[in-house]
Write a protein that holds these residues in place. Structure first.
Motif, PDB file in Angstrom:
ATOM      1  N   GLN B 144       0.827  -1.207   0.000  1.00 59.12           N
ATOM      2  CA  GLN B 144       0.000   0.000   0.000  1.00 59.12           C
ATOM      3  C   GLN B 144       0.864   1.262   0.000  1.00 59.12           C
ATOM      4  N   GLN B 145       0.302   2.314  -0.480  1.00 60.38           N
ATOM      5  CA  GLN B 145       0.965   3.626  -0.434  1.00 60.38           C
ATOM      6  C   GLN B 145       1.393   3.931   1.008  1.00 60.38           C
ATOM      7  N   GLY B 146       2.685   4.264   1.204  1.00 60.82           N
ATOM      8  CA  GLY B 146       3.178   4.609   2.535  1.00 60.82           C
ATOM      9  C   GLY B 146       3.348   3.433   3.482  1.00 60.82           C
ATOM     10  N   GLU B 147       3.138   2.209   2.979  1.00 61.20           N
ATOM     11  CA  GLU B 147       3.217   1.050   3.869  1.00 61.20           C
ATOM     12  C   GLU B 147       4.642   0.804   4.352  1.00 61.20           C
ATOM     13  N   ASP B 148       5.615   1.077   3.502  1.00 64.38           N
ATOM     14  CA  ASP B 148       7.011   0.854   3.895  1.00 64.38           C
ATOM     15  C   ASP B 148       7.486   1.997   4.792  1.00 64.38           C
ATOM     16  N   ILE B 149       7.328   3.204   4.335  1.00 66.91           N
ATOM     17  CA  ILE B 149       7.757   4.376   5.113  1.00 66.91           C
ATOM     18  C   ILE B 149       6.673   5.449   5.031  1.00 66.91           C
ATOM     19  N   GLN B 150       6.280   5.975   6.176  1.00 66.39           N
ATOM     20  CA  GLN B 150       5.330   7.097   6.236  1.00 66.39           C
ATOM     21  C   GLN B 150       6.098   8.412   6.171  1.00 66.39           C
ATOM     22  N   LYS B 151       5.526   9.405   5.534  1.00 68.04           N
ATOM     23  CA  LYS B 151       6.154  10.727   5.517  1.00 68.04           C
ATOM     24  C   LYS B 151       6.275  11.231   6.958  1.00 68.04           C
ATOM     25  N   GLY B 152       7.432  11.767   7.316  1.00 72.53           N
ATOM     26  CA  GLY B 152       7.634  12.291   8.663  1.00 72.53           C
ATOM     27  C   GLY B 152       8.099  11.258   9.679  1.00 72.53           C
ATOM     28  N   GLU B 153       8.112  10.011   9.272  1.00 68.46           N
ATOM     29  CA  GLU B 153       8.558   8.919  10.156  1.00 68.46           C
ATOM     30  C   GLU B 153      10.074   9.037  10.404  1.00 68.46           C
ATOM     31  N   PRO B 154      10.540   8.759  11.630  1.00 69.73           N
ATOM     32  CA  PRO B 154      11.997   8.788  11.828  1.00 69.73           C
ATOM     33  C   PRO B 154      12.657   7.652  11.053  1.00 69.73           C
ATOM     34  N   VAL B 155      13.698   7.959  10.310  1.00 69.95           N
ATOM     35  CA  VAL B 155      14.358   6.901   9.533  1.00 69.95           C
ATOM     36  C   VAL B 155      15.786   6.620  10.017  1.00 69.95           C
ATOM     37  N   VAL B 156      16.463   7.633  10.500  1.00 73.76           N
ATOM     38  CA  VAL B 156      17.800   7.422  11.065  1.00 73.76           C
ATOM     39  C   VAL B 156      17.924   8.311  12.297  1.00 73.76           C
ATOM     40  N   ALA B 157      18.394   7.731  13.397  1.00 77.35           N
ATOM     41  CA  ALA B 157      18.527   8.488  14.642  1.00 77.35           C
ATOM     42  C   ALA B 157      19.926   9.077  14.763  1.00 77.35           C
ATOM     43  N   LYS B 158      19.994  10.223  15.390  1.00 75.31           N
ATOM     44  CA  LYS B 158      21.290  10.849  15.712  1.00 75.31           C
ATOM     45  C   LYS B 158      22.170   9.820  16.426  1.00 75.31           C
ATOM     46  N   GLY B 159      23.438   9.754  16.033  1.00 75.30           N
ATOM     47  CA  GLY B 159      24.350   8.822  16.681  1.00 75.30           C
ATOM     48  C   GLY B 159      24.397   7.458  16.024  1.00 75.30           C
ATOM     49  N   LYS B 160      23.659   7.271  14.937  1.00 79.40           N
ATOM     50  CA  LYS B 160      23.693   5.964  14.263  1.00 79.40           C
ATOM     51  C   LYS B 160      24.837   5.923  13.260  1.00 79.40           C
ATOM     52  N   LYS B 161      25.552   4.839  13.274  1.00 75.85           N
ATOM     53  CA  LYS B 161      26.603   4.613  12.293  1.00 75.85           C
ATOM     54  C   LYS B 161      25.954   4.023  11.053  1.00 75.85           C
ATOM     55  N   LEU B 162      26.141   4.664   9.914  1.00 72.87           N
ATOM     56  CA  LEU B 162      25.329   4.330   8.743  1.00 72.87           C
ATOM     57  C   LEU B 162      25.825   3.104   7.983  1.00 72.87           C
ATOM     58  N   LYS B 163      24.905   2.183   7.758  1.00 75.05           N
ATOM     59  CA  LYS B 163      25.172   0.959   6.998  1.00 75.05           C
ATOM     60  C   LYS B 163      24.548   1.101   5.604  1.00 75.05           C
ATOM     61  N   PRO B 164      24.874   0.176   4.695  1.00 74.36           N
ATOM     62  CA  PRO B 164      24.296   0.272   3.340  1.00 74.36           C
ATOM     63  C   PRO B 164      22.769   0.388   3.357  1.00 74.36           C
ATOM     64  N   GLN B 165      22.105  -0.376   4.212  1.00 71.09           N
ATOM     65  CA  GLN B 165      20.633  -0.332   4.226  1.00 71.09           C
ATOM     66  C   GLN B 165      20.121   1.020   4.728  1.00 71.09           C
ATOM     67  N   ASP B 166      20.874   1.673   5.607  1.00 70.49           N
ATOM     68  CA  ASP B 166      20.457   3.009   6.059  1.00 70.49           C
ATOM     69  C   ASP B 166      20.545   4.017   4.919  1.00 70.49           C
ATOM     70  N   ILE B 167      21.595   3.863   4.127  1.00 65.59           N
ATOM     71  CA  ILE B 167      21.771   4.770   2.991  1.00 65.59           C
ATOM     72  C   ILE B 167      20.642   4.559   1.987  1.00 65.59           C
ATOM     73  N   GLY B 168      20.257   3.300   1.772  1.00 64.67           N
ATOM     74  CA  GLY B 168      19.112   3.001   0.911  1.00 64.67           C
ATOM     75  C   GLY B 168      17.831   3.601   1.472  1.00 64.67           C
ATOM     76  N   MET B 169      17.671   3.473   2.773  1.00 69.18           N
ATOM     77  CA  MET B 169      16.489   4.019   3.448  1.00 69.18           C
ATOM     78  C   MET B 169      16.419   5.533   3.254  1.00 69.18           C
ATOM     79  N   LEU B 170      17.554   6.203   3.411  1.00 68.55           N
ATOM     80  CA  LEU B 170      17.590   7.662   3.241  1.00 68.55           C
ATOM     81  C   LEU B 170      17.237   8.043   1.808  1.00 68.55           C
ATOM     82  N   ALA B 171      17.813   7.327   0.835  1.00 70.40           N
ATOM     83  CA  ALA B 171      17.508   7.618  -0.576  1.00 70.40           C
ATOM     84  C   ALA B 171      16.014   7.435  -0.817  1.00 70.40           C
TER      85      ALA B 171
END
Lengths: 409, 409
Positions: B144-171
């Motif tokens: 469904q629309q927005g089922e994976d990620i909702q607009k405004g949802e936190p995706v990466v927290a301060k202090g997180k060391k970024l992994k490949p999947q985090d970079i994909g999530m950000l993109a």
């Protein structure tokens, strides 16, 4: 009901071994200061012994051990002090019965001495005499010449990924320039008529490509070099030109998307069109990731991965990293995995190796492994997971309480 | 018998927290493609929803689920085919009862459809009619629309060391430029009258320095930048000049050697001479590594580590990495450790936290942890060890069969 005829994971790895027999990366010489994370391309042997002379491992007094026998807090032994050994200088003194010499940690042991008494157990009475309050055994507080590393001893084996301590070991052993495998060059292609670059605006029905980001980052995380990133439509001619160019520039080409069996399944045809031996795997019995394509054109490995970000990442970990390791002759055993206890029953997909995302929780010095679920293709599932577990194709599933191996993401 | 008055490990960490309260690294903006291994310096929230329209997760036919109820291999349901949805284009069709539309994986779901039937379970009878051999439930095969990620949802927290999947999530979430902490700048100094550069020839009594190699590599392995490497004699003036220069250029200065309590103990005096608050730890109840010095001059952390390569590496892991994490506000929980079962009784050193080198062996999906022994200062011990375990200062030791935590080297 059309089903793919597919290979098992083991069969796929056997075929990769067969098709890449004798193919490995070129080597280069580098200074050990630049060698962190690189893979040794030759066996390395110590050029000198370590230490090069007998050394004290404590601050204290070099003695003949037998002079101290019977010494105790209430009944010290008295020795005549024969001065100090200076750091960085040869010990000029010779120890004979009844004598002691001060030696700092790391200092050279004088001739005749066979043990060190730590300063904590010695009292300096005047400039000439010391009271020793503790008996020491021969060899105590000493590192003998060559005790750490013998000259000619193997110090780093071919195929080892170098850690800080290995670099220290090489420096200690007198090896400063080493032969390593060149970094594998990876070219990342995303294909699909629906894809646009993530920074572009989309029209309804279009999707922003994220695989070039995740797969490039995974390549970097494996110490590979990313030599190209392209998004291309599912068009035979366009994809052929792109893959042809990529093969010329790289050791591994990763094409994601466009690999399900359907009218747009052009990746396999493109690989076959570009040279021998072409595609040797078309479909693997895994979940997720069934429509995986693996081929070889010249010495370059060409992968067709599913377009779903999660499937693409998992197939990358299972098969692309396998080839990256193989090209570098990297011993697989170096990867430390996590073992834990599964917290729930997990179903298998009969006839397929299944990859189940999990989270880890510590309980009583043990990892508790919890499966997490989400829709196929949900990138959010990957960022929540700590890793995944494999359920073998002929395994019935995993029971709660069973020991499992977790591959970290 | 002079003994150092020393702090426990916990007390040392508390003092570091106190003395570095409010001090952290500067931040910089980078493109997410360069962000692998970097630490997010802010909380990041999704700028868009993912997916942006309802999508099929399979190759198949979009239908109204209730049309398929009762369908089976022996009794198919027949639907009228209303053409195809093309990848990358908006679905123009509208599904009403009795109709179906072909949608490839990732294609947009037409209005009115609430499920997908996989092509494996559908037969195309002619261009106009399909036979559906399987019932599907509403929502099946759809994201469904927005089922994976909702607009405004936190995706990466301060202090997180970024992994490949985090970079994909950000993109995916529409975030391409992010604020990360600058890489910590580390300056590595080895001090000792006996030390020469490893590439130089030695005279009897001299020792080749390897700590600049190992400690620099450890800094690189932590994503730090090594801004200087110097070998210097144990001379107050020389060391003072070197450390002063190092402090100006870096966030963390690591001085190894010269820190045991003896006539050459100049490191602590040098730190104190350079500014406030100076040395706040002089000796820690650990084995190996007791003569550890920790100070702060301005905003720079200055460490005095033991000269022994093994002790220096362990103290670096325990305390220098602690500060590196702290300066980057890195959540400690991100480091995955290994748990295993200890294979032998291990003695403790009462009143000291003891670090015991170990090797790992797999047995029945469990790590068996085997202590390995060697002379203090033997670099060969570090290259044989997979990691180490801690024995707390008030712990009696570890019994064979006990669960332990292994920190990997």
């Amino acid at each position: 009901m059309k089903l793919l005829k597919v290979d098992s994971v083991e069969e796929t790895k056997r075929k990769m071994d067969h098709y890449f027999e004798g193919i490995s990366l070129d080597v280069e010489w580098i200074d050990i200061a630049q060698a962190l994370g690189r893979i040794a391309a030759e066996n390395l042997y110590a050029q000198r012994e370590v230490p090069e002379f007998p050394r004290s491992t404590v601050d204290g007094y070099a003695v003949m051990a037998k002079d101290t026998y019977g010494a105790s807090e209430s009944l010290p032994t008295f020795l005549q002090l024969e001065g100090n050994v200076e750091m960085g200088e040869a010990a000029a003194q010779k120890i004979v019965p009844g004598k002691g010499v001060y030696v700092p940690t790391g200092g050279m042991l004088p001739n005749g001495a066979d043990a060190m008494v730590m300063i904590e157990y010695v009292e300096s009475l005047d400039g000439d005499t010391i009271a020793v309050y503790k008996a020491v055994a021969p060899g105590e507080g000493i590192m003998q010449q060559g005790e750490d590393i013998q000259k000619g001893e193997p110090v780093v084996a071919k195929g080892k990924k170098l850690k800080p301590q290995d670099i220290g070991m090489l420096a200690a052993a007198g090896i400063f320039s080493i032969k390593v495998f060149k970094k594998p060059r990876v070219f990342v292609i995303s294909t699909g008529d629906e894809l646009v670059h993530p920074k572009e605006e989309t029209k309804l029905g279009q999707v922003r490509d994220i695989n070039t980001y995740t797969l490039s980052a995974m390549a970097l995380a494996c110490n590979a070099e990313v030599v190209g990133q392209v998004i291309v439509r599912d068009d035979f001619q366009l994809l052929q030109n792109t893959v042809k160019h990529a093969i010329e520039k790289s050791d591994v080409v990763v094409v994601s998307g466009g690999s399900s069996v359907g009218k747009k399944d052009v990746t396999a045809k493109v690989i076959d069109s570009l040279g021998e031996p072409g595609v040797f795997i078309h479909g693997v019995a895994v979940k997720p990731g069934k429509p995986t394509i693996i081929g070889r054109v010249g010495d370059t490995a060409v992968f067709g991965l599913p377009g779903h970000p999660v499937s693409a990442m998992i197939i990358y970990k299972v098969f692309v990293e396998y080839i990256l390791r193989r090209l570098q002759q990297l011993e697989e055993a170096q990867e430390v995995v996590i073992y834990g206890i599964c917290d729930a029953n997990i179903h298998s997909s009969p006839g397929k190796e299944t990859y189940q995302m999990v989270q880890l929780e510590e309980r009583d010095h043990q990892w508790i492994v919890k499966p997490i679920y989400g829709k196929s293709g949900a990138i959010s599932l990957m960022t929540k997971a700590h890793g995944y577990i494999k359920i073998r194709e002929n395994q019935e599933g995993i029971h709660k309480g069973e020991g499992v191996e977790v591959i970290l993401l």
